[in-house]
Structure formats: structure tokens, C-alpha cells
Write a protein that holds these residues in place. Structure first.
Motif, PDB file in Angstrom:
ATOM      1  N   UNK A   1       0.241   9.585  11.135  1.00  0.00           N
ATOM      2  CA  UNK A   1      -0.485  10.325  12.170  1.00  0.00           C
ATOM      3  C   UNK A   1       0.138  10.061  13.538  1.00  0.00           C
ATOM      4  N   UNK A   2       0.441  11.136  14.243  1.00  0.00           N
ATOM      5  CA  UNK A   2       0.933  11.049  15.616  1.00  0.00           C
ATOM      6  C   UNK A   2       0.212  12.112  16.428  1.00  0.00           C
ATOM      7  N   UNK A   3      -0.634  11.642  17.360  1.00  0.00           N
ATOM      8  CA  UNK A   3      -1.474  12.539  18.155  1.00  0.00           C
ATOM      9  C   UNK A   3      -2.367  13.346  17.208  1.00  0.00           C
ATOM     10  N   UNK A   4      -2.286  14.678  17.265  1.00  0.00           N
ATOM     11  CA  UNK A   4      -3.149  15.485  16.401  1.00  0.00           C
ATOM     12  C   UNK A   4      -2.393  16.044  15.198  1.00  0.00           C
ATOM     13  N   UNK A   5      -1.182  15.531  14.933  1.00  0.00           N
ATOM     14  CA  UNK A   5      -0.401  15.999  13.800  1.00  0.00           C
ATOM     15  C   UNK A   5      -0.197  14.875  12.782  1.00  0.00           C
ATOM     16  N   UNK A   6       0.067  15.282  11.543  1.00  0.00           N
ATOM     17  CA  UNK A   6       0.328  14.343  10.458  1.00  0.00           C
ATOM     18  C   UNK A   6       1.693  14.681   9.869  1.00  0.00           C
ATOM     19  N   UNK A   7       2.583  13.702   9.857  1.00  0.00           N
ATOM     20  CA  UNK A   7       3.948  13.947   9.408  1.00  0.00           C
ATOM     21  C   UNK A   7       4.167  13.334   8.026  1.00  0.00           C
ATOM     22  N   UNK A   8       4.861  14.088   7.174  1.00  0.00           N
ATOM     23  CA  UNK A   8       5.158  13.602   5.842  1.00  0.00           C
ATOM     24  C   UNK A   8       6.025  12.359   5.901  1.00  0.00           C
ATOM     25  N   UNK A   9       5.599  11.280   5.251  1.00  0.00           N
ATOM     26  CA  UNK A   9       6.338  10.018   5.280  1.00  0.00           C
ATOM     27  C   UNK A   9       6.851   9.660   3.888  1.00  0.00           C
ATOM     28  N   UNK A  10       6.082  10.062   2.865  1.00  0.00           N
ATOM     29  CA  UNK A  10       6.480   9.799   1.484  1.00  0.00           C
ATOM     30  C   UNK A  10       5.793  10.811   0.591  1.00  0.00           C
ATOM     31  N   UNK A  11       6.495  11.294  -0.408  1.00  0.00           N
ATOM     32  CA  UNK A  11       5.904  12.237  -1.345  1.00  0.00           C
ATOM     33  C   UNK A  11       6.484  11.991  -2.735  1.00  0.00           C
ATOM     34  N   UNK A  12       5.705  11.378  -3.588  1.00  0.00           N
ATOM     35  CA  UNK A  12       6.156  11.071  -4.948  1.00  0.00           C
ATOM     36  C   UNK A  12       6.266  12.341  -5.780  1.00  0.00           C
ATOM     37  N   UNK A  13       5.472  13.347  -5.432  1.00  0.00           N
ATOM     38  CA  UNK A  13       5.468  14.591  -6.216  1.00  0.00           C
ATOM     39  C   UNK A  13       6.384  15.650  -5.633  1.00  0.00           C
ATOM     40  N   UNK A  14       6.921  15.390  -4.456  1.00  0.00           N
ATOM     41  CA  UNK A  14       7.814  16.358  -3.839  1.00  0.00           C
ATOM     42  C   UNK A  14       7.107  17.554  -3.260  1.00  0.00           C
ATOM     43  N   UNK A  15       5.793  17.462  -3.085  1.00  0.00           N
ATOM     44  CA  UNK A  15       5.056  18.611  -2.560  1.00  0.00           C
ATOM     45  C   UNK A  15       4.769  18.490  -1.068  1.00  0.00           C
ATOM     46  N   UNK A  16       5.260  17.424  -0.442  1.00  0.00           N
ATOM     47  CA  UNK A  16       5.117  17.245   1.005  1.00  0.00           C
ATOM     48  C   UNK A  16       6.503  17.011   1.588  1.00  0.00           C
ATOM     49  N   UNK A  17       6.863  17.761   2.605  1.00  0.00           N
ATOM     50  CA  UNK A  17       8.181  17.651   3.226  1.00  0.00           C
ATOM     51  C   UNK A  17       8.239  16.392   4.090  1.00  0.00           C
ATOM     52  N   UNK A  18       9.211  15.550   3.822  1.00  0.00           N
ATOM     53  CA  UNK A  18       9.368  14.338   4.615  1.00  0.00           C
ATOM     54  C   UNK A  18       9.745  14.738   6.041  1.00  0.00           C
ATOM     55  N   UNK A  19       8.935  14.290   6.994  1.00  0.00           N
ATOM     56  CA  UNK A  19       9.179  14.653   8.392  1.00  0.00           C
ATOM     57  C   UNK A  19       8.492  15.940   8.798  1.00  0.00           C
ATOM     58  N   UNK A  20       7.939  16.653   7.819  1.00  0.00           N
ATOM     59  CA  UNK A  20       7.241  17.894   8.130  1.00  0.00           C
ATOM     60  C   UNK A  20       5.897  17.617   8.784  1.00  0.00           C
ATOM     61  N   UNK A  21       5.516  18.489   9.722  1.00  0.00           N
ATOM     62  CA  UNK A  21       4.251  18.325  10.448  1.00  0.00           C
ATOM     63  C   UNK A  21       3.135  19.093   9.729  1.00  0.00           C
TER      64      UNK A  21
ATOM     65  N   UNK B   1       0.831  -1.203   0.000  1.00  0.00           N
ATOM     66  CA  UNK B   1       0.000   0.000   0.000  1.00  0.00           C
ATOM     67  C   UNK B   1       0.861   1.247   0.000  1.00  0.00           C
ATOM     68  N   UNK B   2       1.920   1.216   0.799  1.00  0.00           N
ATOM     69  CA  UNK B   2       2.823   2.371   0.860  1.00  0.00           C
ATOM     70  C   UNK B   2       3.528   2.582  -0.475  1.00  0.00           C
ATOM     71  N   UNK B   3       3.994   1.483  -1.076  1.00  0.00           N
ATOM     72  CA  UNK B   3       4.727   1.589  -2.342  1.00  0.00           C
ATOM     73  C   UNK B   3       3.854   2.138  -3.455  1.00  0.00           C
ATOM     74  N   UNK B   4       2.575   1.782  -3.445  1.00  0.00           N
ATOM     75  CA  UNK B   4       1.661   2.219  -4.503  1.00  0.00           C
ATOM     76  C   UNK B   4       1.107   3.620  -4.280  1.00  0.00           C
ATOM     77  N   UNK B   5       1.263   4.130  -3.074  1.00  0.00           N
ATOM     78  CA  UNK B   5       0.702   5.447  -2.770  1.00  0.00           C
ATOM     79  C   UNK B   5       1.567   6.551  -3.359  1.00  0.00           C
ATOM     80  N   UNK B   6       0.913   7.639  -3.719  1.00  0.00           N
ATOM     81  CA  UNK B   6       1.654   8.818  -4.163  1.00  0.00           C
ATOM     82  C   UNK B   6       2.188   9.610  -2.979  1.00  0.00           C
ATOM     83  N   UNK B   7       1.357   9.684  -1.933  1.00  0.00           N
ATOM     84  CA  UNK B   7       1.727  10.442  -0.742  1.00  0.00           C
ATOM     85  C   UNK B   7       1.333   9.648   0.495  1.00  0.00           C
ATOM     86  N   UNK B   8       2.187   9.669   1.491  1.00  0.00           N
ATOM     87  CA  UNK B   8       1.903   8.970   2.742  1.00  0.00           C
ATOM     88  C   UNK B   8       2.143   9.927   3.903  1.00  0.00           C
ATOM     89  N   UNK B   9       1.154   9.979   4.808  1.00  0.00           N
ATOM     90  CA  UNK B   9       1.302  10.731   6.054  1.00  0.00           C
ATOM     91  C   UNK B   9       1.274   9.739   7.213  1.00  0.00           C
TER      92      UNK B   9
END
Length: 244
Positions: A18-38, A8-16
Motif C-alpha cells: 500500500x502506498x497512499x491510496x493505491x495498492x501495488x502488486x508485490x508478489x503473485x503466486x498465481x500470476x494473476x496480479x502484475x508485479x508493480x501494477x497499481x 508471512x510474505x513467503x507463505x502468502x499467495x499474493x502480496x500488495x
């Protein structure tokens, strides 16, 4: 992230993640989400609505949640239900509850003690002025009142006879009253049959009618100022439902 569904992760374009009330960038195929960014919940919802193959990994378990968006047609990030929608669901639920508890309206079996039950008819006494619903469980043969229950709307709550009946009946039967019955959201959408109170002259109350009924006999149309600005104080709509 052990034991996660890597496919599922490999096929996804973007992966977040979730930790508590924040969502952290885990994967971004398009480069529009910062890896580790909240990122906030609002951002993730908007992103999921405008992109495909977005996956959320919950931080509290080692599994991957169902993809939020797998196709343009599939949207798992649905808008939160409105207060009116939640109230409508509760009203529907309490009607079914009363129907079931009274054996389709035929009556109830009331436990007198460890050995005996009495067949009772259910009598509801509604006082809209006092904003109360009282239920009496009367023995079919004896006519004795074996139990009673009462529900009363607090001053700031909109009165609804159906909710009141369910609460009063459950109290008479010694059953738990679900929290959603006691804390139903207030109505927001004015409908035919609702009773509204004028916010200008609080001594004036109007029943909302179909069409553009004149301001007479305590009635007002759906597009009237009373309907637009008035406060809904009773949304039981019993007469309106019977006429449908």
C-alpha cells in the motif's frame, strides 16, 4: 522493505504494498496480479474476499500487516459499517454516557467553585416541536438551578432524544462533547416507534407501528408507503423500547 516479516510474505499467495491510496502488486503466486501494477482499494477488497493468504504491506512502516485472508473463514476485509449501524452504536454509547455521568441516574456533583461542589438532580426538558433537549442541574437541597445545557437538532437532522440528552448534559457539566455525538449519521432503516414525515404532504407525520396498522391516529405500518418513502424525523423510540 527492510525488517519485514519475511515468513508471512513467503507463505502468502499474493502480496500488495500500500502506498497512499493505491495498492501495488508485490508478489503473485498465481500470476494473476502484475508485479508493480497499481490496483484500487475496491479491487484489493474483492481480491481478498475471493482468495486465500493475501497480505497487505503498508508503505509507511516496515512491517507486514495481518494477512487479509488466511483461511476461507477468516475475513479481515469486512464491509464498512453502514450509516445505520454507526448511528446505532452512537445511540448506545450516549445512553451509557448519560447513565454514567448521572451516577446511574442518581444525580451529579456540580463544581460551584474551586472549593465547593453541589449535589444536583438532573432534569431533562424535551421539546420535540422545537427539536430541543434542555438539561437543568438543580441543587438537591437548595432547588437552585446551578447550570443548564441545551442541544438542538438542525432542520435537516433526525431528532434523537438520547443524543440530545448526552450533548446537553455534557454542556451543562462543562465537558467536551465528542464529535460523533454532534455529527451522528442520519438513520436509514425505518423501525417501529420511528416518526416519519410524508414526502408527498410534509404536514403529515406518522409513528411507525407493528403489523399493518390502519392509517389512523397518526400511525402507519412498517410496510406502508409512509414507512417506505417517508423521511425519518425522530428515531428516539422511547415508547417502543419501554414496551419491549
Amino acid at each position: 522493505m527492510k525488517n519485514v516479516n519475511q515468513t508471512v510474505i513467503n507463505n502468502a499467495n499474493t502480496v500488495f504494498e500500500k502506498k497512499d491510496d493505491k495498492y501495488f502488486g508485490y508478489k503473485s503466486r498465481f500470476g494473476d496480479v502484475v508485479i508493480g501494477g497499481a490496483y484500487s482499494y475496491r479491487f484489493v477488497v474483492h481480491y481478498a474476499k475471493t482468495n486465500q493468504d493475501v497480505v497487505i504491506m503498508p508503505g509507511d512502516v516496515n512491517t507486514v500487516a495481518t494477512p487479509v485472508c488466511t483461511t476461507l473463514e477468516e475475513r479481515l476485509w469486512k464491509p464498512e459499517k453502514t450509516a445505520q449501524a454507526r448511528r446505532d452504536e452512537i445511540v448506545k454509547q450516549v445512553k451509557a454516557d448519560v447513565w454514567e455521568l448521572t451516577k446511574n441516574g442518581d444525580g451529579v456533583r456540580y463544581k460551584l467553585n474551586a472549593f465547593y461542589h453541589a449535589s444536583c438532580e438532573v432534569e431533562f426538558v424535551v421539546n420535540r416541536h422545537k427539536r430541543t433537549v434542555v438539561v437543568l442541574l438543580k441543587g438537591i437541597r437548595t432547588r437552585e438551578v446551578y447550570a443548564r445545557g441545551i442541544a438542538k437538532a438542525v432542520p435537516d437532522d433526525c431528532f434523537n432524544v438520547h443524543i440530545g440528552k448526552a450533548i446537553a448534559l455534557r454542556r451543562a457539566l462543562g465537558l467536551a462533547v465528542p464529535n460523533q455525538y454532534l455529527n451522528a449519521p442520519q438513520p436509514t432503516d425505518v423501525r417501529v416507534g420511528d416518526v416519519v414525515r410524508s414526502t408527498v404532504d410534509k404536514s403529515k407525520e406518522y409513528v411507525i407501528a407493528k403489523g399493518e396498522k390502519a392509517w389512523c391516529d397518526g400511525m402507519a405500518g412498517l410496510s406502508s408507503m409512509a414507512a417506505k418513502y417517508g423521511r425519518i424525523i425522530d428515531d428516539s423510540r422511547e415508547e417502543a423500547e419501554q414496551s419491549e
